[in-house]
Design an enzyme around this catalytic site. Structure first.
Site, PDB file in Angstrom:
ATOM      1  N   ARG A  19      15.108  42.989  86.762  1.00  0.00           N
ATOM      2  CA  ARG A  19      15.257  42.077  85.638  1.00  0.00           C
ATOM      3  C   ARG A  19      16.391  41.105  85.926  1.00  0.00           C
ATOM      4  NH1 ARG A  19      16.788  45.386  80.437  1.00  0.00           N
ATOM      5  NH2 ARG A  19      17.237  43.293  79.671  1.00  0.00           N
ATOM      6  N   ASP A  59      18.955  38.275  83.919  1.00  0.00           N
ATOM      7  CA  ASP A  59      19.457  38.008  82.579  1.00  0.00           C
ATOM      8  C   ASP A  59      19.135  36.586  82.132  1.00  0.00           C
ATOM      9  OD1 ASP A  59      20.505  40.549  82.302  1.00  0.00           O
ATOM     10  OD2 ASP A  59      22.469  39.992  83.082  1.00  0.00           O
ATOM     11  N   ARG A  81      27.654  38.758  88.503  1.00  0.00           N
ATOM     12  CA  ARG A  81      28.496  37.828  87.746  1.00  0.00           C
ATOM     13  C   ARG A  81      29.890  38.400  87.516  1.00  0.00           C
ATOM     14  NH1 ARG A  81      24.720  36.816  82.791  1.00  0.00           N
ATOM     15  NH2 ARG A  81      26.487  35.589  82.032  1.00  0.00           N
TER      16      ARG A  81
END
Length: 252
Positions: free
Chosen positions: A54, A56, A201
């Site tokens: 997945r 974001d 991140r």
């Protein structure tokens, strides 16, 4: 013996700006929702896709594989299928290629490694808006690369994971972590067997603290040992993050 429905891997790419990530969810538009809808029109039945992972909200993908099973005859002609699917997909999602795989193949569990890039630029550029993170101050790239070496190998990366994620382990094996200049843009390359949610991140945010002189080079070791997300840096903007490659032992 009943004949099994053929299984396929579909390679896609997307600009994630307008979407709330890859995965289908209530009250938000996702890439998976748009892909499934286009496949349902083309194949004339509901299709369930499983992605390699997945991404974001706001994150982009240059390469992502999904798998699905279907017996439609249009799938026998991969070029025609890709052309027709692209005609149904929105402009910011692209189908790249279709591969026939064995019935036990799995887009998520069979992936041996994944690679990401994080893009940073330093001068205002309207063509990089929403595709790269603009910074005012120039970081010390050498210090960031020295610190990045402490990320390599198999370790518990709980410190870089979003809280309340449902995973069996926070161990990841990072094989590459490096900042590289490409023209006047700074790009962070990272490759691992798997990634935790929000991990890249958070790593970039922590390395930037070191590069901008807010933390010493040794800080990265302390953060990893702490297994505490609050010790790491900020989660940098999603716009600069790209999933660039998902590798499988049976795909060239």
């Amino acid at each position: 013996m009943e004949e099994q429905t053929p299984k396929y891997f579909l390679e896609i790419a997307y600009n994630g700006t307008a979407y709330h990530g890859w995965q289908i969810q209530e009250n938000a538009v996702s890439i998976q929702e748009k892909l499934n809808a286009a496949l349902a029109i083309l194949l004339r039945e509901e299709v369930e896709t499983i992605g390699a992972g997945r991404t974001d909200a706001g994150v982009h993908a240059k390469q992502l594989y999904v798998h699905f099973s279907n017996a439609s005859q249009i799938l026998k002609n991969s070029d025609k299928f890709i052309h027709s699917l692209n005609a149904l997909l929105p402009f910011d999602i692209s189908a790249k290629r279709l591969l026939v795989v064995s019935n036990d193949a799995h887009a998520r569990f069979d992936a041996t490694q994944r690679s990401y890039e994080y893009h940073v630029h330093f001068q205002k550029d309207p063509f990089l808006h929403l595709f790269s993170w603009q910074l005012r101050d120039m970081p010390d790239v050498e210090k960031m690369n020295i610190a990045a070496q402490d990320l390599l190998g198999k370790q518990d990366f709980s410190c870089f994971s979003k809280s309340n994620t449902q995973v069996f382990t926070n161990n990841c094996d990072i094989k590459r972590a490096e900042w590289v200049w490409e023209g006047d843009r700074l790009i962070f390359h990272i490759t691992a067997d798997r990634f935790l949610r929000n991990m890249v991140r958070a790593i970039v945010g922590t390395l930037m603290e070191i590069g901008l002189g807010k933390k010493p080079v040794e800080h990265i070791k302390e953060v990893i040992r702490s297994m505490d997300r609050s010790k790491a840096g900020i989660s940098v903007p999603a716009c600069g993050l790209y999933l660039t490659e998902v590798a499988y032992p049976y795909i060239d």
